[in-house]
Structure formats: C-alpha cells, structure tokens
Design a protein around this motif. Sequence first.
Motif, PDB file in Angstrom:
ATOM      1  N   LYS A  43      24.038 -33.454  45.306  1.00  0.00           N
ATOM      2  CA  LYS A  43      23.848 -34.847  44.895  1.00  0.00           C
ATOM      3  C   LYS A  43      22.409 -35.304  45.095  1.00  0.00           C
ATOM      4  CE  LYS A  43      28.552 -36.342  45.000  1.00  0.00           C
ATOM      5  NZ  LYS A  43      29.653 -36.651  45.879  1.00  0.00           N
ATOM      6  N   ARG A  45      18.572 -36.330  44.620  1.00  0.00           N
ATOM      7  CA  ARG A  45      17.849 -37.079  43.595  1.00  0.00           C
ATOM      8  C   ARG A  45      16.509 -36.392  43.333  1.00  0.00           C
ATOM      9  NH1 ARG A  45      19.271 -42.110  42.304  1.00  0.00           N
ATOM     10  NH2 ARG A  45      21.248 -42.774  43.165  1.00  0.00           N
ATOM     11  N   PRO A  73      19.599 -32.608  39.102  1.00  0.00           N
ATOM     12  CA  PRO A  73      19.470 -33.820  39.913  1.00  0.00           C
ATOM     13  C   PRO A  73      20.306 -34.951  39.334  1.00  0.00           C
ATOM     14  CG  PRO A  73      17.308 -32.870  39.457  1.00  0.00           C
ATOM     15  CD  PRO A  73      18.301 -32.101  38.638  1.00  0.00           C
ATOM     16  N   ASP A  75      19.957 -38.132  39.210  1.00  0.00           N
ATOM     17  CA  ASP A  75      19.319 -39.213  38.454  1.00  0.00           C
ATOM     18  C   ASP A  75      18.402 -38.688  37.358  1.00  0.00           C
ATOM     19  OD1 ASP A  75      17.561 -38.156  40.265  1.00  0.00           O
ATOM     20  OD2 ASP A  75      16.634 -40.060  40.788  1.00  0.00           O
TER      21      ASP A  75
END
Length: 129
Positions: A43, A45, A73, A75
């Motif tokens: 998870k 970023r 990633p 995001d």
Amino acid sequence: MIRNCSDCNKILVHSVNTLCPECTKKRNEQFNKVKGYLQKHPKARLQEIVNETGVSLERVREFAAEGRLKVVPVDLDIKCQICGAEITFGRICQKCQEKFSQKSDRTTGTESEGKSGRMHLLKSQRHKK
Ligand SMILES: [Zn+2]
Ligand SMILES: [Zn+2]
C-alpha cells in the motif's frame, strides 16, 4: 547507428537500447529495489517509495508504466494520452489502443488514393524486388 545513453549521455554504438550497460545495470537495481519495497509494502505511496528506495519519482512512474511491476503505488495516476482515462500501465487505454489499430488499418488504403505519383513510386519499388 549511434545514439547517446539517455541517462549519462555516453555514446552508444550499434545499440538497440537507449541506456548504456552501466545505466541498464543501475536501472535494474533500482527496479528491484522498487519492486522489493512494493512487495513488502503493497500500500506504499509514490513519495514513500521515493524516500525509502532513493529512486526518483520519474523513474518509479516509468517502471509502473512499463507494466513490469506486479504491485503499483496506490496513488499512481497514469492517464491515457488520448482520452485521459485512468489506466494502470502503458500510455494509452485499451479502448484507444483498439481504435488506433483500426484507424491505421483504414488509412493505408485511403491515403494512397489521389496521390497517384506516390502510388507509381511504390509500385515501381515493388517491381524491383
Ligand atoms: Zn549511461
Ligand atoms: Zn483512451
């Protein structure tokens, strides 16, 4: 064929790659770092990955765009370069890819019409072979 390494600008002779062997090696190490980090932190970023691996944001995006990362990633936002739809890898979405291949099939026929000069040229070239 001569080109420059896109990373260190070293001159590459007879190379199909855009990177010199040293930069290719460096890039692979970076890829493995990013991949390894994402496997441990699915998870993660983008900014976190950049901070933890020391790999540049641009490069992380590049790796993700190549579609070689199994985990990307969270995001990461890559958009289709034609319609702007969100995609997970590559440069254009599936729909545009299909449209694009259909279009290029059709244009080969219509484009040569009315350009008889070019047609003749193409024909004579074919005869030589
Ligand atoms: Zn290089
Ligand atoms: Zn699209």
